[in-house]
Design an enzyme around this catalytic site. Structure first.
Site: not given
Length: 169
Positions: A52, A54-56, A60
């Protein structure tokens, strides 16, 4: 909701292993949280979903980039937890080059998210029940610090914030 001083929930996460090692075969392997956290200092962060935006792009990658600094601060392992299956987490880890830096742990049934009380209902967006975005520092299975994001935010669960907290212990 889980808070500092509480123990991590005694649930099992799943980890996709690409290279067999002692006790781990190729493919999804169970990771009993209580056993895996025993005697270790862990920087744990959770995201609403693998791949997703922001996560990607931010969450992370910050932990991958700071992996050595976490080790220097006394952190034994970094865990990324998401309500995804182990295969998705393994693929995301390959793409983000997490090997040897961040353990990619799938919470496919949202068991960990529910047990911590840190769920996020994204049903209206077609994503169902997910984990809230947060980070925590864990020592010997007990939460030391907890940084929970507000809805749609990415301000307190980033790698730099948790690294600063790890350095101050």
């Amino acid at each position: 909701m889980i808070k500092p001083g509480d123990s991590l929930p005694a649930v099992t996460l799943m980890e996709y292993v690409e290279v067999p090692s002692e006790g781990c075969s190729i493919g999804p392997n169970p990771v009993p949280v209580a056993t895996a956290a025993a005697g270790k200092t862990i920087a744990l962060f959770a995201v609403p979903g693998a791949f997703t935006p922001t996560c990607d792009a931010k969450h992370l990658p910050g932990y991958v980039k700071q992996a050595e600094a976490f080790k220097a601060a006394g952190v034994d392992e970094i865990w990324c937890v998401s309500v995804n299956d182990a295969f998705v987490m393994g693929a995301w880890g390959r793409e983000q080059h997490t090997a040897g830096k961040v353990r990619m742990l799938g919470d496919g049934d949202a068991e960990f998210a529910k047990a911590t009380g840190l769920t996020l209902d994204l049903s209206g967006k077609g994503l169902g029940l997910r984990s809230n975005r947060y980070s925590m520092l864990v020592k010997d299975g007990k939460v030391v610090t907890l940084n929970v994001e507000g809805p749609g935010k990415f301000e307190v669960s980033d790698a730099d914030t948790l690294l600063s907290q790890a350095r101050s212990l």
